[in-house]
Design a protein around this motif. Structure first.
Motif, PDB file in Angstrom:
ATOM      1  N   MET A   1     -32.787  16.289  15.708  1.00 57.72           N
ATOM      2  CA  MET A   1     -31.918  15.300  16.336  1.00 57.72           C
ATOM      3  C   MET A   1     -31.080  14.732  15.685  1.00 57.72           C
ATOM      4  O   MET A   1     -31.775  14.698  14.650  1.00 57.72           O
ATOM      5  N   HIS A   2     -30.317  14.271  16.046  1.00 62.43           N
ATOM      6  CA  HIS A   2     -29.524  13.967  14.813  1.00 62.43           C
ATOM      7  C   HIS A   2     -27.851  12.586  15.923  1.00 62.43           C
ATOM      8  O   HIS A   2     -27.874  13.195  17.377  1.00 62.43           O
ATOM      9  N   CYS A   3     -28.044  11.447  15.070  1.00 62.56           N
ATOM     10  CA  CYS A   3     -27.113  10.693  16.122  1.00 62.56           C
ATOM     11  C   CYS A   3     -26.082  10.504  15.033  1.00 62.56           C
ATOM     12  O   CYS A   3     -26.735   9.027  13.682  1.00 62.56           O
ATOM     13  N   GLY A   4     -25.420  10.273  14.986  1.00 67.53           N
ATOM     14  CA  GLY A   4     -24.654  10.041  14.427  1.00 67.53           C
ATOM     15  C   GLY A   4     -23.811   8.632  15.058  1.00 67.53           C
ATOM     16  O   GLY A   4     -22.435   8.676  16.094  1.00 67.53           O
ATOM     17  N   TYR A   5     -22.991   7.276  14.557  1.00 67.20           N
ATOM     18  CA  TYR A   5     -22.596   6.586  15.109  1.00 67.20           C
ATOM     19  C   TYR A   5     -21.762   5.284  14.393  1.00 67.20           C
ATOM     20  O   TYR A   5     -22.183   4.958  13.542  1.00 67.20           O
TER      21      TYR A   5
ATOM     22  N   VAL B   1     -18.778   8.409  17.871  1.00 62.08           N
ATOM     23  CA  VAL B   1     -20.474   8.654  18.296  1.00 62.08           C
ATOM     24  C   VAL B   1     -20.838   9.787  18.657  1.00 62.08           C
ATOM     25  O   VAL B   1     -19.162  10.770  19.749  1.00 62.08           O
ATOM     26  N   SER B   2     -21.550  10.606  18.037  1.00 67.41           N
ATOM     27  CA  SER B   2     -21.619  11.978  18.853  1.00 67.41           C
ATOM     28  C   SER B   2     -23.566  12.064  18.365  1.00 67.41           C
ATOM     29  O   SER B   2     -24.211  11.541  16.927  1.00 67.41           O
ATOM     30  N   ILE B   3     -24.300  12.693  19.430  1.00 72.97           N
ATOM     31  CA  ILE B   3     -25.155  13.021  19.316  1.00 72.97           C
ATOM     32  C   ILE B   3     -25.660  14.194  20.404  1.00 72.97           C
ATOM     33  O   ILE B   3     -25.132  15.259  20.793  1.00 72.97           O
ATOM     34  N   PHE B   4     -27.226  14.502  19.391  1.00 72.71           N
ATOM     35  CA  PHE B   4     -27.173  17.005  19.700  1.00 72.71           C
ATOM     36  C   PHE B   4     -28.792  16.410  19.384  1.00 72.71           C
ATOM     37  O   PHE B   4     -29.159  15.922  18.808  1.00 72.71           O
ATOM     38  N   LEU B   5     -28.945  17.101  20.495  1.00 73.34           N
ATOM     39  CA  LEU B   5     -30.512  18.175  20.256  1.00 73.34           C
ATOM     40  C   LEU B   5     -30.765  19.723  19.964  1.00 73.34           C
ATOM     41  O   LEU B   5     -30.217  20.327  21.464  1.00 73.34           O
TER      42      LEU B   5
ATOM     43  N   GLN C   1     -20.413  17.726   7.386  1.00 75.47           N
ATOM     44  CA  GLN C   1     -21.783  18.080   8.113  1.00 75.47           C
ATOM     45  C   GLN C   1     -21.587  17.777   9.635  1.00 75.47           C
ATOM     46  O   GLN C   1     -21.987  18.133   9.641  1.00 75.47           O
ATOM     47  N   ARG C   2     -20.867  17.293  10.096  1.00 74.87           N
ATOM     48  CA  ARG C   2     -20.768  17.400  11.301  1.00 74.87           C
ATOM     49  C   ARG C   2     -20.133  19.044  11.804  1.00 74.87           C
ATOM     50  O   ARG C   2     -20.351  19.830  12.648  1.00 74.87           O
TER      51      ARG C   2
ATOM     52  N   ALA D   1     -33.349  13.299  12.434  1.00 74.84           N
ATOM     53  CA  ALA D   1     -35.257  14.121  12.306  1.00 74.84           C
ATOM     54  C   ALA D   1     -35.008  15.357  12.396  1.00 74.84           C
ATOM     55  O   ALA D   1     -34.185  15.588  13.430  1.00 74.84           O
ATOM     56  N   GLN D   2     -35.884  16.035  11.449  1.00 76.92           N
ATOM     57  CA  GLN D   2     -36.667  17.733  11.652  1.00 76.92           C
ATOM     58  C   GLN D   2     -37.363  17.848  11.492  1.00 76.92           C
ATOM     59  O   GLN D   2     -38.013  17.295  10.266  1.00 76.92           O
ATOM     60  N   TYR D   3     -37.856  18.776  12.671  1.00 80.47           N
ATOM     61  CA  TYR D   3     -39.381  19.120  12.131  1.00 80.47           C
ATOM     62  C   TYR D   3     -39.431  20.672  12.500  1.00 80.47           C
ATOM     63  O   TYR D   3     -38.246  21.524  13.334  1.00 80.47           O
TER      64      TYR D   3
END
Length: 682
Positions: A545-549, A511-515, A29-30, A561-563
């Motif tokens: 918005m995604h956060c994997g940890y 940890v991976s975060i993206f917007l 997925q990443r 979260a997807q909009y």
């Protein structure tokens, strides 16, 4: 000296890289998020996934891998690939994959992404006995068996349904694959598939294996003057994919720079289940002399199509690409037209120059005459299509230039050219221009395009990628395009734009975060209760918005979260999805689960979300309506050679009283899917 330096470096890096990851341990997925960006309905992600995982199953040998093979991974920049080739030429044989980190241009993040796709083999495989002996001794052979079923009864399965639209087979979906592959040496494979509703029959000459679709290939590489030889099913990837493109057909996505240029890898075995995208016959690439290769191919395959009388002539009205043959009408369309395809590619590669010419012809035994409409009057018509073209790639210092141009027998012309620039060590830039004539015709293209085919389009694309440091990176692109003639649901010349921005933060491996934000404007027809249509701006916005940890060594969480919104004719519809994933590993057992909530006003606001699945199975459903989506995936390694997967997925809608449409419609608001797969390595 080289061995001493390597040992010292490996000791320093060993805490971070305790072992090379296998394809079962990669966060796909990443990988999908980084490479693809916001998914689109018309992109063939299944084929991309298939090709990617196949490389993971048989990684490239660092001592044999070519520049084009590294480019098709879209992980390394041109400067990194150039430094790698120079290092290998100067230092000789690479001893270990961790030797990559002594190459100055390689950073830890790039190496970590590259590790699943490369290896160093201690014993050369290409010279160790006959092919059959290598197949059963290399450990690269595997057999897969998969079973799928939707537990609810679909409308097409009802006995009361009229016969032409009633399924002729069971609701079970079956899939088998046997393959043995060693990268750079050989590949042998067989695949069989029966979709749900199709009939499993051993009584016809066309289906001796029983499956509705079968695929096979035999490939050998680097045998004297024969660089590549494939018999059976194959795909092509030459130049920028304008005339001959099939593998890794990426365009605009999360990787905004390297994906704009296609890799020139030539012929590859076809292993996907897309029943309309393969060539079947023989393909060979020969080394003519020191810097020139000549490639030939011939294919003859049946294509699904609807046919009928047009102007007192029996002709093809439209091609079918679903690959489904469940009902009598669908079975009547099965391989209704025979397609012959052949071509020649002459390529010269010398130092920083790569150039060549392409000739490709396609012939149908039944002429193509589509139902006439305003927007398709320049579409292909007739029995034969001839394309000729040339390509030129050149590298000068930190600038890589790439291009391809072609012309159809009908007179249509097309061209794509671009540059990759690295003005700074942390900044990469891509610039691409394309101009595709409205009467340019090609059937096997994956050229950079806003449309599904490179025709009736002009555009300029600018993409960039900036690495602030090892933890932060920023990417984005702007694409401006025009359509000189009418198009589907667009009954006037028009134009539009698209832009994309993404900020990513990865403080550690856990940890991976993206917007990311994307906006696209393309005009669309709007009927105002008259016989005329007017074009209105169709504005689509996507925010993710995604956060994997990781909360422990064996437990990983992902929150997402997807909009999206779609605005046209002074009306705006919206949709969103909230997703929570958890993955757990304990010994030989692995579990992945999801709970997702979604709410969409219209199908235009559907939410595409990647789902973990069994090995070589790809899942990218569209969440539409108001409801809940859950799935659980269980994986267990019985022993080193045998792995099994069990997957259960549930969709529950809260407002609708049915799911799906047409023969796939399910009465009720729930849908339950089960899947079982076993893989045996030998």
């Amino acid at each position: 000296m080289k061995i001493a330096v390597l040992l010292m470096q490996v000791m320093l890096w060993m805490p971070a890289w305790s072992q090379q990851p296998s394809e079962d341990e990669i966060d796909l997925q990443r990988f999908s998020d980084d490479l693809l960006g916001p998914p689109e309905e018309d992109a063939d992600y299944e084929e991309l996934y298939e090709n990617t995982v196949q490389i993971m199953s048989s990684p490239y040998d660092l001592n044999k891998v070519t520049e084009e093979e590294l480019k098709q991974l879209h992980i390394l920049g041109d400067d990194q690939i150039e430094d790698f080739v120079a290092y290998r030429k100067e230092q000789g044989k690479i001893l270990d994959v961790y030797e990559l980190q002594v190459i100055p241009a390689f950073d830890p993040d790039a190496i970590a992404k590259l590790l699943p796709f490369v290896t160093v083999r201690d014993v050369p495989s290409a010279a160790d006995g006959p092919l059959l002996e290598r197949m059963f001794s290399s450990g690269r052979s595997y057999f897969i068996s998969r079973y799928e079923r939707t537990l609810e009864t679909k409308r097409g399965s009802y006995p009361s349904q009229p016969k032409p639209s009633r399924f002729t087979g069971s609701p079970d979906k079956l899939y088998v694959r046997l393959r043995s592959v060693e990268a750079g040496d050989y590949s042998v494979g067989f695949t069989g598939e029966k979709d749900a509703g199709e009939k499993l029959s051993f009584k016809t000459d066309h289906r001796p294996w029983g499956f509705d679709f079968t695929s096979f290939h035999v490939q050998v590489q680097q045998k004297g003057s024969i660089r590549n030889l494939i018999a059976g099913d194959f795909q092509t990837q030459f130049a920028q994919g304008l005339l001959l493109g099939g593998a890794f057909g990426l365009g605009k996505g999360g990787e905004t720079v390297s994906t704009t240029r296609k890799s020139n890898v030539g012929f590859l075995p076809y292993t996907s289940m897309n029943e309309s995208a393969y060539l079947r016959g023989v393909a060979v690439t020969l080394r003519a002399f020191n810097a020139a290769d000549v490639s030939f191919f011939y294919s003859r395959a049946g294509r699904d199509a609807t046919s009928g009388l047009a102007a007192d002539t029996f002709s093809v009205r439209s091609f079918q690409t679903s690959g489904l043959h469940r009902t009598e009408s669908e079975r009547d369309n099965r391989r209704a037209v025979k397609e012959q395809s052949y071509g020649v590619v002459i390529q010269l590669t010398k130092s920083v120059l790569d150039a060549g010419v392409i000739f490709h012809a396609t012939h149908f035994d039944i002429p193509v005459r589509r139902a006439p409409t305003l927007y398709n009057q320049f579409a292909f018509a007739g029995s034969e299509n001839l394309n000729t073209g040339f390509f030129l790639n050149y590298r000068f210092q930190n600038i890589s230039f790439f291009s391809e141009a072609g012309q159809s027998l009908s007179g249509g012309r097309a061209a794509v050219l671009g540059m990759l620039i690295s003005p700074h060590g942390n900044l990469d830039v891509a610039i691409l221009y394309r101009n595709y004539g409205k009467n340019f015709h090609t059937f096997y293209s994956n050229a950079f395009s806003e449309n599904t085919q490179p025709a009736n389009e002009r555009g300029v694309y600018w993409g960039w990628k900036y690495r602030w440091n090892r933890q932060y990176n920023f990417t984005g692109y702007v694409d401006l395009f025009t359509f000189p003639w009418l198009g589907y649901r667009r009954y006037a010349p028009s134009g539009g734009y698209e832009w994309f921005l993404r900020a990513a933060y990865a403080p550690s491996k856990k940890v991976s975060i993206f917007l990311q934000v994307r906006e696209e404007m393309k005009p669309r027809n709007h009927s105002e209760m008259t016989a005329l249509y007017r074009l209105h701006e169709g504005l689509r916005r996507n925010v993710t918005m995604h956060c994997g940890y990781g909360i422990a060594d064996n437990i990983h969480l992902k929150s997402r979260a997807q909009y999206s919104s779609y605005s046209t004719s002074k009306q705006t519809t919206e949709g969103f999805a909230l997703i929570q994933d958890i993955s757990f590993r304990w010994g030989r057992f692995r579990f992945t689960g999801r709970h997702a909530l979604f709410d969409t006003d219209h199908y235009d606001d559907r939410q595409y979300v990647y789902e973990q699945d069994a090995w070589l199975a790809y899942s990218l459903p569209a969440y539409s309506g108001v409801g809940v989506r859950n799935y659980a995936l269980f994986e267990y390694k019985v022993h080193k050679q045998l792995t099994i997967w069990l997957r259960y997925a549930l969709t529950r809608l809260t407002k609708e009283g049915e799911i799906g449409s047409g023969p796939d419609r399910i009465e009720g608001n729930t849908k339950n899917d089960v899947k079982f797969q076993a893989r045996l390595r030998f």
